[in-house]
Design a protein around this motif. Structure first.
Motif, PDB file in Angstrom:
ATOM      1  N   LYS A 115       5.871   7.571  -8.968  1.00 36.24           N
ATOM      2  CA  LYS A 115       6.429   6.685  -9.999  1.00 36.24           C
ATOM      3  C   LYS A 115       7.566   5.846  -9.425  1.00 36.24           C
ATOM      4  N   LYS A 116       8.440   6.469  -8.659  1.00 37.79           N
ATOM      5  CA  LYS A 116       9.562   5.747  -8.056  1.00 37.79           C
ATOM      6  C   LYS A 116       9.060   4.682  -7.076  1.00 37.79           C
ATOM      7  N   ASP A 117       8.104   5.050  -6.236  1.00 36.11           N
ATOM      8  CA  ASP A 117       7.526   4.073  -5.290  1.00 36.11           C
ATOM      9  C   ASP A 117       6.919   2.884  -6.033  1.00 36.11           C
ATOM     10  N   ILE A 118       6.164   3.171  -7.077  1.00 35.76           N
ATOM     11  CA  ILE A 118       5.541   2.099  -7.852  1.00 35.76           C
ATOM     12  C   ILE A 118       6.605   1.212  -8.492  1.00 35.76           C
ATOM     13  N   ASP A 119       7.619   1.812  -9.086  1.00 29.15           N
ATOM     14  CA  ASP A 119       8.685   1.037  -9.731  1.00 29.15           C
ATOM     15  C   ASP A 119       9.394   0.130  -8.736  1.00 29.15           C
ATOM     16  N   ILE A 120       9.687   0.639  -7.569  1.00 34.23           N
ATOM     17  CA  ILE A 120      10.403  -0.146  -6.554  1.00 34.23           C
ATOM     18  C   ILE A 120       9.519  -1.266  -6.013  1.00 34.23           C
ATOM     19  N   TYR A 121       8.339  -0.906  -5.544  1.00 31.89           N
ATOM     20  CA  TYR A 121       7.514  -1.872  -4.824  1.00 31.89           C
ATOM     21  C   TYR A 121       6.821  -2.882  -5.723  1.00 31.89           C
ATOM     22  N   SER A 122       6.497  -2.499  -6.953  1.00 31.34           N
ATOM     23  CA  SER A 122       5.834  -3.465  -7.844  1.00 31.34           C
ATOM     24  C   SER A 122       6.750  -4.645  -8.145  1.00 31.34           C
ATOM     25  N   ASN A 123       8.043  -4.419  -8.135  1.00 36.82           N
ATOM     26  CA  ASN A 123       9.004  -5.498  -8.394  1.00 36.82           C
ATOM     27  C   ASN A 123       9.188  -6.418  -7.195  1.00 36.82           C
ATOM     28  N   LEU A 124       8.723  -6.022  -6.040  1.00 39.06           N
ATOM     29  CA  LEU A 124       8.866  -6.837  -4.828  1.00 39.06           C
ATOM     30  C   LEU A 124       7.638  -7.699  -4.550  1.00 39.06           C
ATOM     31  N   TYR A 176       0.849  -1.184   0.000  1.00 37.15           N
ATOM     32  CA  TYR A 176       0.000   0.000   0.000  1.00 37.15           C
ATOM     33  C   TYR A 176       0.888   1.239   0.000  1.00 37.15           C
ATOM     34  N   ILE A 177       0.751   2.069  -1.028  1.00 31.41           N
ATOM     35  CA  ILE A 177       1.571   3.277  -1.174  1.00 31.41           C
ATOM     36  C   ILE A 177       0.749   4.499  -0.765  1.00 31.41           C
ATOM     37  N   ASP A 178       1.292   5.289   0.151  1.00 31.29           N
ATOM     38  CA  ASP A 178       0.656   6.553   0.536  1.00 31.29           C
ATOM     39  C   ASP A 178       1.751   7.498   1.012  1.00 31.29           C
ATOM     40  N   GLY A 179       2.637   7.849   0.085  1.00 35.13           N
ATOM     41  CA  GLY A 179       3.768   8.716   0.418  1.00 35.13           C
ATOM     42  C   GLY A 179       3.595  10.085  -0.209  1.00 35.13           C
ATOM     43  N   LYS A 201       4.944 -10.544  -5.230  1.00 31.97           N
ATOM     44  CA  LYS A 201       4.820 -11.820  -5.931  1.00 31.97           C
ATOM     45  C   LYS A 201       3.605 -11.796  -6.855  1.00 31.97           C
ATOM     46  N   LYS A 202       3.660 -12.602  -7.905  1.00 35.38           N
ATOM     47  CA  LYS A 202       2.531 -12.729  -8.815  1.00 35.38           C
ATOM     48  C   LYS A 202       1.288 -13.117  -8.003  1.00 35.38           C
ATOM     49  N   GLY A 203       0.200 -12.438  -8.267  1.00 34.61           N
ATOM     50  CA  GLY A 203      -1.029 -12.660  -7.522  1.00 34.61           C
ATOM     51  C   GLY A 203      -1.220 -11.658  -6.399  1.00 34.61           C
ATOM     52  N   GLY A 204      -0.179 -10.858  -6.106  1.00 33.80           N
ATOM     53  CA  GLY A 204      -0.263  -9.839  -5.072  1.00 33.80           C
ATOM     54  C   GLY A 204      -0.940  -8.577  -5.589  1.00 33.80           C
ATOM     55  N   ILE A 205      -1.073  -7.610  -4.709  1.00 36.50           N
ATOM     56  CA  ILE A 205      -1.776  -6.370  -5.064  1.00 36.50           C
ATOM     57  C   ILE A 205      -0.919  -5.160  -4.710  1.00 36.50           C
ATOM     58  N   LEU A 206      -0.870  -4.219  -5.634  1.00 34.13           N
ATOM     59  CA  LEU A 206      -0.266  -2.910  -5.413  1.00 34.13           C
ATOM     60  C   LEU A 206      -1.423  -1.938  -5.267  1.00 34.13           C
ATOM     61  N   ALA A 207      -1.419  -1.149  -4.205  1.00 32.71           N
ATOM     62  CA  ALA A 207      -2.544  -0.258  -3.943  1.00 32.71           C
ATOM     63  C   ALA A 207      -2.052   1.061  -3.375  1.00 32.71           C
ATOM     64  N   GLY A 208      -2.956   2.016  -3.292  1.00 34.31           N
ATOM     65  CA  GLY A 208      -2.592   3.303  -2.733  1.00 34.31           C
ATOM     66  C   GLY A 208      -3.803   4.178  -2.474  1.00 34.31           C
ATOM     67  N   HIS A 209      -3.520   5.427  -2.196  1.00 31.90           N
ATOM     68  CA  HIS A 209      -4.510   6.383  -1.713  1.00 31.90           C
ATOM     69  C   HIS A 209      -4.394   7.674  -2.501  1.00 31.90           C
ATOM     70  N   ASP A 210      -5.401   8.520  -2.400  1.00 34.13           N
ATOM     71  CA  ASP A 210      -5.398   9.871  -2.981  1.00 34.13           C
ATOM     72  C   ASP A 210      -5.302   9.884  -4.500  1.00 34.13           C
ATOM     73  N   PHE A 211      -6.025   8.979  -5.150  1.00 37.59           N
ATOM     74  CA  PHE A 211      -6.006   8.930  -6.606  1.00 37.59           C
ATOM     75  C   PHE A 211      -6.673  10.145  -7.224  1.00 37.59           C
ATOM     76  N   GLN A 212      -7.713  10.632  -6.601  1.00 38.62           N
ATOM     77  CA  GLN A 212      -8.453  11.733  -7.180  1.00 38.62           C
ATOM     78  C   GLN A 212      -8.251  13.020  -6.401  1.00 38.62           C
TER      79      GLN A 212
END
Length: 68
Positions: free
Chosen positions: A13-22, A2-5, A24-35
């Motif tokens: 972009k940097k957070d997504i690049d770093i954490y998406s690579n960590l 969960y990204i909320d930095g 595992k397949k089937g996991g979820i990348l998520a965050g806050h304040d999209f809108q």
């Protein structure tokens, strides 16, 4: 993961690049304040999903997530 930095595009972009690579397949990348006034979040998340052919899910409260 969960990204909320820092909400500026370069940081998100940097957070997504770093954490998406960590995740595992089937996991979820998520965050806050999209809108709202956090255009950097929306831009970086949409870019990641488009470039990686990932489905983007959103809720009314500004939460976002994508499967890895």
């Amino acid at each position: 993961v969960y990204i909320d930095g820092n909400h500026r595009y370069d940081y998100v972009k940097k957070d997504i690049d770093i954490y998406s690579n960590l995740i595992k397949k089937g996991g979820i990348l998520a965050g806050h304040d999209f809108q709202g006034s956090h255009n950097g979040v929306e831009r970086a998340v949409r870019e990641f999903c488009k470039n990686n052919k990932k489905e983007l899910s959103l809720d009314a409260g500004g939460e976002w997530w994508s499967g890895i």
